[in-house]
Design an enzyme around this catalytic site. Structure first.
Site, short mmCIF file in Angstrom:
data_model
loop_
_atom_site.label_atom_id
_atom_site.label_comp_id
_atom_site.label_asym_id
_atom_site.label_seq_id
_atom_site.Cartn_x
_atom_site.Cartn_y
_atom_site.Cartn_z
N LYS A 21 0.87 -1.12 0.00
CA LYS A 21 -0.01 0.02 -0.07
C LYS A 21 0.77 1.23 0.06
CE LYS A 21 -2.20 -1.05 3.76
NZ LYS A 21 -1.53 -2.46 4.19
N ARG A 96 -9.57 1.33 8.97
CA ARG A 96 -9.15 -0.29 9.16
C ARG A 96 -10.05 -0.88 9.94
NH1 ARG A 96 -3.22 0.88 8.74
NH2 ARG A 96 -1.96 -1.20 9.31
N ARG A 135 11.79 -5.42 4.76
CA ARG A 135 11.86 -3.99 4.31
C ARG A 135 12.47 -2.82 4.91
NH1 ARG A 135 5.16 -2.73 4.27
NH2 ARG A 135 4.96 -2.48 6.74
N ARG A 180 -0.38 -8.31 13.21
CA ARG A 180 -0.69 -7.12 12.38
C ARG A 180 -1.63 -7.96 11.27
NH1 ARG A 180 4.42 -4.44 10.46
NH2 ARG A 180 3.04 -3.36 9.18
#
Ligand code: AMP
Length: 226
Positions: A21, A96, A135, A180
């Site tokens: 995203k 969310r 990442r 998550r």
């Protein structure tokens, strides 16, 4: 892009952590002039500034849970009140929860805006853990990289700005990523049905090279603009 739409575009990017995203939102920002609005970035800024909202959010973020709607909505509303969002906005990581989706509908209606598209980026759960755990970003310009899927071309140097400092998020580890992912499936995935019902859902396969996914997203946005 957004200039050819009658009202400012509001595009929601939905997807689990690691779906890309943030990467895609940044590319859309560069390509079309949309404003990327990431509640994760806003919360991280609040944490590093030590604001009351940041202090309240910090432990939840470290554990991979969801910060309360109250805190998130306050932060989002402040950001949405700034004039630059009239260029069109990409919501990255918001909404969310059901409560956030309802609040967003109200906020947009009050400012004469509406959701142009809710784009759901679909990825395998297993791939997501690998993406998140590898990442890192340039500390200067924020360009995103990955140890194996998108390494820097010259070791130690950002491809985009030449910066030489990089950072990794404290919640980008396998354990927190699993938490998550659970939060995503429990609270956020049900929003896909919400936006399908509203007639604005677009689904994109987000596996594969970043440039290809950007291409697919661009096609969806072009269709919206015509
Ligand atoms: P992100 O940068 O989108 O991966 O978000 C990082 C963390 O910030 C999440 O794991 C949550 O703890 C928190 N967060 C970001 N956006 C939201 C949101 N819309 N609602 C609740 N918590 C959020």
């Amino acid at each position: 892009m957004s200039e050819v739409m009658t009202t400012p575009a509001v595009v929601i990017l939905l997807g689990p952590p690691g779906a890309g995203k943030g990467t895609q939102a940044r590319m859309l920002q560069d390509r079309y002039g949309f404003v990327q609005l990431s509640t994760g970035d806003l919360l991280r800024a609040a944490v590093s500034q030590g604001t009351p909202a940041g202090l309240a959010a910090m432990a939840v973020m470290e554990a991979g849970g969801l910060v309360s709607d109250k805190i998130v909505l306050e932060i989002l509303e402040n950001r949405m009140a700034q004039p630059d969002i009239r260029a069109g906005v990409i919501l990255d990581g918001f909404p969310r929860t059901d409560g956030q989706a309802t609040a967003l509908d109200g906020l947009l209606a009050a400012s004469g805006m509406k959701i142009s598209a809710a784009i759901s980026l679909t990825v395998d759960d297993a791939a997501m853990i690998d993406r998140v755990a590898g990442r890192f970003t340039c500390a200067e310009c924020g360009e995103g990289y990955h140890d194996t899927h998108k390494p820097v071309a010259v070791p130690g140097t950002c491809d985009k700005c030449g910066g030489r400092a990089f950072k990794r998020r404290p919640d980008d580890n396998a354990d927190t990523a699993r938490a998550r992912l659970l939060a995503y499936h429990a609270e956020t995935a049900p929003l896909i049905a919400h936006y399908r019902k509203a007639g604005v859902l677009q689904e994109i396969d987000a596996m594969g090279p970043i440039a290809e996914i950007a291409e697919r997203l661009g096609e969806v946005l072009q269709r919206l603009a015509t």
